[in-house]
Design an enzyme around this catalytic site. Structure first.
Site, PDB file in Angstrom:
ATOM      1  N   HIS A 133       0.855  -1.184   0.000  1.00  0.00           N
ATOM      2  CA  HIS A 133       0.000   0.000   0.000  1.00  0.00           C
ATOM      3  C   HIS A 133       0.893   1.238   0.000  1.00  0.00           C
ATOM      4  CE1 HIS A 133       1.031  -0.519   4.177  1.00  0.00           C
ATOM      5  NE2 HIS A 133       0.424   0.587   4.542  1.00  0.00           N
ATOM      6  N   HIS A 167       6.856  -6.100  10.887  1.00  0.00           N
ATOM      7  CA  HIS A 167       6.207  -4.792  11.032  1.00  0.00           C
ATOM      8  C   HIS A 167       5.970  -4.532  12.526  1.00  0.00           C
ATOM      9  CE1 HIS A 167       3.159  -1.584  10.288  1.00  0.00           C
ATOM     10  NE2 HIS A 167       3.794  -1.418   9.160  1.00  0.00           N
ATOM     11  N   ASP A 216       5.950   4.410   4.855  1.00  0.00           N
ATOM     12  CA  ASP A 216       6.907   3.449   5.431  1.00  0.00           C
ATOM     13  C   ASP A 216       7.007   2.170   4.601  1.00  0.00           C
ATOM     14  OD1 ASP A 216       4.260   2.959   6.353  1.00  0.00           O
ATOM     15  OD2 ASP A 216       4.993   1.722   8.005  1.00  0.00           O
TER      16      ASP A 216
END
Ligand SMILES: [Zn+2]
Ligand SMILES: [Zn+2]
Length: 298
Positions: A60, A265, A64
């Site tokens: 997406h 993540h 980041d």
């Protein structure tokens, strides 16, 4: 298939974690899942060659996850790359698209770049490998990627001999899925093949809530790499931000009967990840949190 965690951090890098990114090498090429700031250095440390990157799949367009793209694109022009590079992602914001177009059509660009808008389903195929996309649920459109390697079925030699098939070229024909005739009798491949449809499956799902509707896609995966941004103590916040908790992901892994769960993540708030691993393992024992430059073979 060589799988390298090039970064494992959420939102901002820390001393020990670069931003989340995965490199996978197969059939002499490299694919990247996300390309944040720091990707180039991480690739050098992991000994993955930029020149071998064929496809970059962006989950997406949050900063980041893609801010390393422009640097990587430029480096490869300086290296005089000529091979095309494919970049996949959800529909790009027009301001980014303008910037990308400006750079990739610039005079210094030595190779073509194709930007593809991701749709659910199969995106890329090479040999026995395919990459497909599934929808995730995040604050902006986000996709999870599934890399599958089809494995050949096993040949039941004993049974073939029993059925009267002579050893030699007919074995090869059956192994490649073609029927053969022996003394007027047809022998079908499925009579002598075992474990038809075997495959290796790797799922890369970042920036999403644990999404039950994706269980059918991740079912029986060898490795599920999933974002774990929060612990169960912050469940409300995770829901609000459309991210996952360790426990939520572990429940998903259990329901999908995956073989192995690897969290990535990771928020910089976690000084160490012991508690997080404990939380995940209490539901799904084969759980683990990735470290930067950690490698997995599949
Ligand atoms: Zn993120
Ligand atoms: Zn995000």
């Amino acid at each position: 298939m060589r799988i390298v965690f090039l970064g494992t951090a959420a939102s901002l890098p820390s001393k020990n974690r670069g931003l989340a990114c995965l490199g996978v090498r197969f059939l002499g090429e490299v694919v990247l899942f996300d390309c944040p700031e720091g990707t180039q250095q991480a690739m050098m440390k992991a000994k993955l060659s930029y020149g071998k990157i064929s496809n970059i799949f962006i989950s997406h367009w949050h900063e980041d996850h893609f801010l390393g793209l422009l640097g990587l694109i430029q480096t490869q022009s300086l290296n005089e790359r000529t091979e095309p590079l494919h970049i996949w992602g959800p529909k790009m914001d027009t301001k980014y698209l303008k910037l990308f177009k400006k750079i990739i059509t610039g005079k210094k660009q030595t190779y073509p770049i194709e930007i593809h808008e991701v749709k659910v389903g199969k995106l890329y195929e090479k040999g026995e490998f395919t990459v497909s996309a599934v929808k995730l649920k995040h604050t902006v459109p986000s996709f999870g990627y599934i890399l599958i390697e089809k494995l050949p079925s096993k040949f039941n030699k004993k049974k073939a001999i029993k059925l009267g098939v002579p050893e030699g070229p007919m074995f090869k024909q059956l192994q490649s899925g073609k029927a053969v005739k022996v003394k007027g009798k047809t022998i079908k491949p499925e009579q002598v093949l075992k474990e038809i449809g075997r495959e290796k499956k790797l799922c890369y799902f970042v920036d999403t809530i644990p999404l039950e509707e994706n269980i059918k896609h991740i079912k029986d995966a060898d490795i599920l790499i999933h974002e774990v941004t929060f612990s169960e103590l912050e469940e409300e916040r995770a829901k609000e931000m459309l991210h996952s908790t360790g426990k939520g992901v572990a429940k998903l892994a259990k329901k999908a009967n995956v073989k192995r769960l690897i969290g990535t993540h990771i928020s910089a708030r976690f000084k160490d990840t012991k508690e997080l691993v404990k939380e995940m393992s209490s539901v799904f024992p084969n759980s683990h949190i990735a470290k930067d430059l950690e490698e997995v073979q599949l």
